[in-house]
Design an enzyme around this catalytic site. Structure first.
Site, PDB file in Angstrom:
ATOM      1  N   SER A 138      22.349  32.730  36.102  1.00  0.00           N
ATOM      2  CA  SER A 138      23.735  33.177  36.146  1.00  0.00           C
ATOM      3  C   SER A 138      24.601  32.226  35.348  1.00  0.00           C
ATOM      4  O   SER A 138      24.291  31.025  35.236  1.00  0.00           O
ATOM      5  CB  SER A 138      24.221  33.214  37.600  1.00  0.00           C
ATOM      6  OG  SER A 138      25.618  33.413  37.684  1.00  0.00           O
ATOM      7  N   TYR A 151      25.806  29.721  46.383  1.00  0.00           N
ATOM      8  CA  TYR A 151      25.196  30.457  45.270  1.00  0.00           C
ATOM      9  C   TYR A 151      25.205  29.612  43.996  1.00  0.00           C
ATOM     10  O   TYR A 151      24.183  29.510  43.302  1.00  0.00           O
ATOM     11  CB  TYR A 151      25.956  31.768  45.049  1.00  0.00           C
ATOM     12  CG  TYR A 151      25.413  32.610  43.925  1.00  0.00           C
ATOM     13  CD1 TYR A 151      24.270  33.381  44.100  1.00  0.00           C
ATOM     14  CD2 TYR A 151      26.043  32.647  42.687  1.00  0.00           C
ATOM     15  CE1 TYR A 151      23.767  34.155  43.075  1.00  0.00           C
ATOM     16  CE2 TYR A 151      25.547  33.426  41.651  1.00  0.00           C
ATOM     17  CZ  TYR A 151      24.412  34.173  41.847  1.00  0.00           C
ATOM     18  OH  TYR A 151      23.916  34.938  40.824  1.00  0.00           O
TER      19      TYR A 151
END
Length: 331
Positions: A138, A151
């Site tokens: 990501s 996250y």
């Protein structure tokens, strides 16, 4: 030729879109996730595409369960050629408002799930001297943002872990490939499933892309491996911008990304977190942001068509060189 792929987190969201894309390109696909209904539905779509599908309900934070799943896949489908690590769970809220056990659970699944999947894949691929592992990363693995400390921390950890593994494989002279494909914000069911402490419905940081954008990029890397791929213009801007000025990125994130990750217009929608248990049912690939999600971007087209794009660049540079040469002769 039979090609066997494994997709973790393959029952929904980006994983589900990846399962569909790989099946459409001729891969047999084993789908790993916790929810039985979701993995069954995803495997049925693989079979509907004319390929062999295998549904395996497993929590990837359980290392022994992942190893058992890999054994079953190789018994029923054959040697694993491709392993895509894409599983995640999330907690939305400020760090000090997040229960320590929730934070740790998110790390166990999102980070250790990748570690367990990579171990299962490489322990089988390295002795055979072939295979490919794709880590779904990501932009937030390079730039942390508020409200998603668990996250972001997990995705940062995946970057360092993958770099260590790649360097070890190169030192050994292994032909097994490990790639990282870093994603932008995607319209997936994740934002209905995160455990949230926010006053409003969670949303991805704009711009939002449809999960098929990421799935096509993963499939392109599976078929033409490369070490690192950034998906979407926003991923490129985020990573490069943070390299250029981390202090500005800190200011921008603090100023805009608390309200920017909340969608008051979605407040009436049901939220059911999947942090400890899967949400029952088959939820497909898309979340609730179809109205604002992009199905295409120039940058991802380039990822999928690198040879064509490089040919265009070569032709343009060649034409420019010819024009310059002719102009020089006329002087």
């Amino acid at each position: 030729m039979t090609r066997v792929a494994v997709v973790t987190g393959g029952s929904a969201g980006l994983g589900r879109a990846t399962v569909r894309e790989l099946a459409a390109r001729g891969w047999d696909v084993a789908v790993l996730a916790r929810g039985q209904e979701g993995v069954d539905a995803a495997a049925a779509e693989v079979e509907a595409a004319g390929r062999r599908g295998l549904a395996v309900a497993v929590d990837v934070s359980d290392r022994q369960a992942v190893e058992a799943a890999a054994d079953r896949i190789e018994r029923e489908l054959g040697p694993i050629d491709l392993w895509v690590n894409g599983v995640m769970v999330g907690v939305f809220g400020k760090f000090l408002d997040t229960a320590p056990e929730d934070f740790e659970r998110a790390l166990h699944v999102t980070y250790l799930g990748f570690v367990n999947g990579t171990r299962a894949a490489l322990s089988r691929m390295v002795p055979r001297g072939r295979g490919h592992v794709i880590q779904v990363g990501s932009a937030l693995g390079f730039r942390g943002i508020p409200l998603q400390a668990a996250y972001c921390g997990a995705k940062h950890a995946i970057v360092g872990f993958t770099e260590s593994v790649v360097s070890e494989l190169r030192e050994q002279g292994s032909k097994v490939r490990v790639s990282r494909v870093d994603m932008p914000a995607l319209n997936t069911p994740q934002f209905q499933w995160v455990k949230s402490k926010l006053p409003h419905h969670p949303q991805p940081v704009a711009p939002i892309y449809q999960p098929e954008v990421g799935a096509r990029s993963i499939a392109a890397v599976a078929e033409r491996p490369r070490s690192r791929t950034w998906v979407g213009e926003s991923t490129v801007y985020t990573i490069l911008g943070n390299r250029i000025s981390g202090r500005f990125a800190d200011w921008y994130a603090a100023k805009t990304l608390v309200s920017g990750q909340q969608a008051p217009d979605k407040d009436g929608l049901e939220m059911r977190d999947n942090l400890y248990e899967p949400v029952p049912g088959d939820h497909g690939a898309h979340g609730v942001f179809d109205d604002s999600a992009h199905a295409w971007s120039p940058q991802t087209w380039w990822v999928e068509h690198r040879r064509v794009g490089n040919g265009i660049i070569g032709a343009v540079l060649g034409a420019a060189g010819a024009v310059a040469l002719v102009a020089g002769r006329r002087r």
